[in-house]
Design a protein around this motif. Structure first.
Motif, PDB file in Angstrom:
ATOM      1  N   ILE A 134       0.861  -1.177   0.000  1.00  0.00           N
ATOM      2  CA  ILE A 134       0.000   0.000   0.000  1.00  0.00           C
ATOM      3  C   ILE A 134       0.897   1.227   0.000  1.00  0.00           C
ATOM      4  CG2 ILE A 134      -1.790   1.273   1.246  1.00  0.00           C
ATOM      5  CD1 ILE A 134      -2.741  -1.424   2.352  1.00  0.00           C
ATOM      6  N   THR A 135       0.600   2.144  -0.907  1.00  0.00           N
ATOM      7  CA  THR A 135       1.394   3.364  -1.016  1.00  0.00           C
ATOM      8  C   THR A 135       1.000   4.365   0.067  1.00  0.00           C
ATOM      9  OG1 THR A 135      -0.150   4.497  -2.488  1.00  0.00           O
ATOM     10  CG2 THR A 135       1.502   3.072  -3.530  1.00  0.00           C
ATOM     11  N   GLN A 136       1.777   5.416   0.192  1.00  0.00           N
ATOM     12  CA  GLN A 136       1.463   6.486   1.143  1.00  0.00           C
ATOM     13  C   GLN A 136       0.101   7.114   0.845  1.00  0.00           C
ATOM     14  OE1 GLN A 136       2.860   7.350   3.897  1.00  0.00           O
ATOM     15  NE2 GLN A 136       4.760   6.213   3.738  1.00  0.00           N
ATOM     16  N   LYS A 137      -0.298   7.126  -0.422  1.00  0.00           N
ATOM     17  CA  LYS A 137      -1.590   7.706  -0.797  1.00  0.00           C
ATOM     18  C   LYS A 137      -2.742   6.707  -0.679  1.00  0.00           C
ATOM     19  CE  LYS A 137       0.171  11.330  -3.760  1.00  0.00           C
ATOM     20  NZ  LYS A 137       0.077  11.984  -5.052  1.00  0.00           N
ATOM     21  N   GLY A 138      -2.450   5.466  -0.284  1.00  0.00           N
ATOM     22  CA  GLY A 138      -3.510   4.486  -0.077  1.00  0.00           C
ATOM     23  C   GLY A 138      -3.790   3.568  -1.243  1.00  0.00           C
ATOM     24  N   ARG A 139      -3.003   3.632  -2.304  1.00  0.00           N
ATOM     25  CA  ARG A 139      -3.201   2.728  -3.449  1.00  0.00           C
ATOM     26  C   ARG A 139      -2.698   1.338  -3.085  1.00  0.00           C
ATOM     27  NH1 ARG A 139      -1.727   2.205  -9.344  1.00  0.00           N
ATOM     28  NH2 ARG A 139      -3.083   0.456  -9.836  1.00  0.00           N
ATOM     29  N   CYS A 140      -3.493   0.337  -3.407  1.00  0.00           N
ATOM     30  CA  CYS A 140      -3.181  -1.052  -3.074  1.00  0.00           C
ATOM     31  C   CYS A 140      -2.727  -1.793  -4.335  1.00  0.00           C
ATOM     32  CB  CYS A 140      -4.424  -1.714  -2.487  1.00  0.00           C
ATOM     33  SG  CYS A 140      -4.187  -3.428  -2.047  1.00  0.00           S
ATOM     34  N   TYR A 141      -1.554  -2.406  -4.279  1.00  0.00           N
ATOM     35  CA  TYR A 141      -1.038  -3.241  -5.365  1.00  0.00           C
ATOM     36  C   TYR A 141      -1.043  -4.687  -4.887  1.00  0.00           C
ATOM     37  CZ  TYR A 141       0.697   0.997  -7.641  1.00  0.00           C
ATOM     38  OH  TYR A 141       0.790   2.220  -8.250  1.00  0.00           O
ATOM     39  N   LYS A 142      -1.472  -5.605  -5.759  1.00  0.00           N
ATOM     40  CA  LYS A 142      -1.583  -7.017  -5.403  1.00  0.00           C
ATOM     41  C   LYS A 142      -0.596  -7.845  -6.233  1.00  0.00           C
ATOM     42  CE  LYS A 142      -6.402  -6.416  -4.169  1.00  0.00           C
ATOM     43  NZ  LYS A 142      -7.768  -6.893  -4.296  1.00  0.00           N
ATOM     44  N   PHE A 143      -0.095  -8.924  -5.605  1.00  0.00           N
ATOM     45  CA  PHE A 143       0.935  -9.749  -6.242  1.00  0.00           C
ATOM     46  C   PHE A 143       0.657 -11.233  -6.014  1.00  0.00           C
ATOM     47  CE2 PHE A 143       2.608  -5.694  -4.923  1.00  0.00           C
ATOM     48  CZ  PHE A 143       3.126  -5.202  -6.107  1.00  0.00           C
ATOM     49  N   ASP A 144       1.053 -12.046  -6.983  1.00  0.00           N
ATOM     50  CA  ASP A 144       0.850 -13.487  -6.871  1.00  0.00           C
ATOM     51  C   ASP A 144       2.023 -14.201  -6.207  1.00  0.00           C
ATOM     52  OD1 ASP A 144       2.629 -13.198  -8.992  1.00  0.00           O
ATOM     53  OD2 ASP A 144       1.687 -14.733 -10.225  1.00  0.00           O
ATOM     54  N   ASP A 145       3.094 -13.473  -5.950  1.00  0.00           N
ATOM     55  CA  ASP A 145       4.302 -14.057  -5.364  1.00  0.00           C
ATOM     56  C   ASP A 145       5.036 -12.951  -4.615  1.00  0.00           C
ATOM     57  OD1 ASP A 145       6.957 -15.213  -5.038  1.00  0.00           O
ATOM     58  OD2 ASP A 145       6.495 -16.562  -6.701  1.00  0.00           O
ATOM     59  N   LEU A 146       5.609 -13.270  -3.476  1.00  0.00           N
ATOM     60  CA  LEU A 146       6.378 -12.279  -2.728  1.00  0.00           C
ATOM     61  C   LEU A 146       7.515 -11.724  -3.581  1.00  0.00           C
ATOM     62  CD1 LEU A 146       6.943 -10.777  -0.081  1.00  0.00           C
ATOM     63  CD2 LEU A 146       8.281 -12.753   0.642  1.00  0.00           C
ATOM     64  N   ALA A 147       8.099 -12.552  -4.430  1.00  0.00           N
ATOM     65  CA  ALA A 147       9.178 -12.096  -5.315  1.00  0.00           C
ATOM     66  C   ALA A 147       8.694 -10.982  -6.242  1.00  0.00           C
ATOM     67  CB  ALA A 147       9.722 -13.266  -6.132  1.00  0.00           C
ATOM     68  N   CYS A 148       7.468 -11.071  -6.714  1.00  0.00           N
ATOM     69  CA  CYS A 148       6.907 -10.015  -7.571  1.00  0.00           C
ATOM     70  C   CYS A 148       6.793  -8.701  -6.801  1.00  0.00           C
ATOM     71  CB  CYS A 148       5.549 -10.426  -8.122  1.00  0.00           C
ATOM     72  SG  CYS A 148       5.626 -11.674  -9.423  1.00  0.00           S
ATOM     73  N   MET A 149       6.318  -8.774  -5.546  1.00  0.00           N
ATOM     74  CA  MET A 149       6.176  -7.553  -4.756  1.00  0.00           C
ATOM     75  C   MET A 149       7.540  -6.915  -4.490  1.00  0.00           C
ATOM     76  SD  MET A 149       4.310  -6.806  -1.080  1.00  0.00           S
ATOM     77  CE  MET A 149       5.460  -7.705  -0.043  1.00  0.00           C
ATOM     78  N   ILE A 150       8.521  -7.719  -4.153  1.00  0.00           N
ATOM     79  CA  ILE A 150       9.854  -7.177  -3.875  1.00  0.00           C
ATOM     80  C   ILE A 150      10.440  -6.527  -5.124  1.00  0.00           C
ATOM     81  CG2 ILE A 150      12.231  -7.806  -3.292  1.00  0.00           C
ATOM     82  CD1 ILE A 150      11.005  -9.984  -1.418  1.00  0.00           C
ATOM     83  N   GLN A 151      10.359  -7.200  -6.250  1.00  0.00           N
ATOM     84  CA  GLN A 151      10.907  -6.645  -7.487  1.00  0.00           C
ATOM     85  C   GLN A 151      10.161  -5.380  -7.910  1.00  0.00           C
ATOM     86  OE1 GLN A 151      12.271  -9.789 -10.456  1.00  0.00           O
ATOM     87  NE2 GLN A 151      11.041 -10.991  -9.004  1.00  0.00           N
ATOM     88  N   PHE A 152       8.842  -5.366  -7.729  1.00  0.00           N
ATOM     89  CA  PHE A 152       8.048  -4.180  -8.030  1.00  0.00           C
ATOM     90  C   PHE A 152       8.492  -3.006  -7.166  1.00  0.00           C
ATOM     91  CE2 PHE A 152       4.401  -1.412  -7.235  1.00  0.00           C
ATOM     92  CZ  PHE A 152       3.908  -1.186  -8.511  1.00  0.00           C
ATOM     93  N   ALA A 153       8.639  -3.234  -5.860  1.00  0.00           N
ATOM     94  CA  ALA A 153       9.036  -2.174  -4.935  1.00  0.00           C
ATOM     95  C   ALA A 153      10.441  -1.660  -5.259  1.00  0.00           C
ATOM     96  CB  ALA A 153       8.974  -2.682  -3.501  1.00  0.00           C
ATOM     97  N   GLN A 154      11.336  -2.549  -5.608  1.00  0.00           N
ATOM     98  CA  GLN A 154      12.706  -2.144  -5.902  1.00  0.00           C
ATOM     99  C   GLN A 154      12.830  -1.427  -7.247  1.00  0.00           C
ATOM    100  OE1 GLN A 154      15.018  -5.718  -5.435  1.00  0.00           O
ATOM    101  NE2 GLN A 154      15.035  -5.536  -3.209  1.00  0.00           N
ATOM    102  N   SER A 155      11.952  -1.746  -8.178  1.00  0.00           N
ATOM    103  CA  SER A 155      12.024  -1.108  -9.498  1.00  0.00           C
ATOM    104  C   SER A 155      11.295   0.230  -9.536  1.00  0.00           C
ATOM    105  CB  SER A 155      11.446  -2.030 -10.577  1.00  0.00           C
ATOM    106  OG  SER A 155      10.053  -2.192 -10.390  1.00  0.00           O
ATOM    107  N   ASN A 156      10.421   0.471  -8.576  1.00  0.00           N
ATOM    108  CA  ASN A 156       9.635   1.703  -8.542  1.00  0.00           C
ATOM    109  C   ASN A 156      10.050   2.520  -7.324  1.00  0.00           C
ATOM    110  OD1 ASN A 156       7.780   3.714  -8.713  1.00  0.00           O
ATOM    111  ND2 ASN A 156       5.989   2.390  -8.716  1.00  0.00           N
ATOM    112  N   THR A 157      11.106   3.271  -7.471  1.00  0.00           N
ATOM    113  CA  THR A 157      11.647   4.020  -6.341  1.00  0.00           C
ATOM    114  C   THR A 157      11.026   5.402  -6.188  1.00  0.00           C
ATOM    115  OG1 THR A 157      13.464   4.790  -7.722  1.00  0.00           O
ATOM    116  CG2 THR A 157      13.854   2.812  -6.398  1.00  0.00           C
ATOM    117  N   VAL A 158      10.091   5.769  -7.066  1.00  0.00           N
ATOM    118  CA  VAL A 158       9.468   7.089  -7.022  1.00  0.00           C
ATOM    119  C   VAL A 158       8.288   7.127  -6.051  1.00  0.00           C
ATOM    120  CG1 VAL A 158       8.301   8.841  -8.417  1.00  0.00           C
ATOM    121  CG2 VAL A 158      10.192   7.542  -9.387  1.00  0.00           C
TER     122      VAL A 158
END
Length: 142
Positions: free
Chosen positions: A48-72
């Motif tokens: 969940i972002t600071q603004k409250g947007r929720c992102y869903k993932f099918d694997d913890l690896a997807c969430m980690i890679q998403f978070a690391q690739s989106n540093t903005v």
């Protein structure tokens, strides 16, 4: 009276911000990283972002890679599903992780998360997996 017309939309916008994870709709929701349909709740995750947007993932690896690739975008919270419960998300700080061995997650991240350390150790031995905390799991993709 005119002030209410200005204040009411502000309260409505604040109410739209989500602080808690949203239930994952299996076979309906898609992973926000790999775009695959989420079909196995055991490995699902959310952020969940600071603004409250929720992102869903099918694997913890997807969430980690998403978070690391989106540093903005700043994140408020990371959640992971308890491997032993259907659609039961918990904060990553309260989770106990295992990785590797014979765990087969959807995108081959091969993580599993547990609500308690007893089950973490039991399943690590059963799957011949490595014990991890959240920090080590997150850093495993850097």
């Amino acid at each position: 009276m005119k002030k209410w017309f200005l204040i009411l939309p502000m309260f409505l916008l604040m109410a739209c911000n989500r602080n808690d994870p949203q239930p994952i709709k299996l076979n309906v929701d898609a992973c926000d990283f790999c775009k695959m349909t989420i079909s196995n709740a055991r490995f699902s995750a959310e952020l969940i972002t600071q603004k409250g947007r929720c992102y869903k993932f099918d694997d913890l690896a997807c969430m980690i890679q998403f978070a690391q690739s989106n540093t903005v975008v700043p994140y408020r919270a990371f959640y992971v599903n308890d491997y032993l419960k259907q659609n039961h998300l918990m904060t990553v700080e309260k989770a106990y992780f295992i990785k590797g061995g014979s765990i087969n997650s959807p995108m081959r991240g091969n993580f599993a998360a547990f609500a308690d350390q007893t089950n973490q150790k039991k399943y690590a031995q059963q799957y011949q997996a490595e014990l991890l905390n959240w920090s080590a799991a997150y850093k495993s993709y850097q």
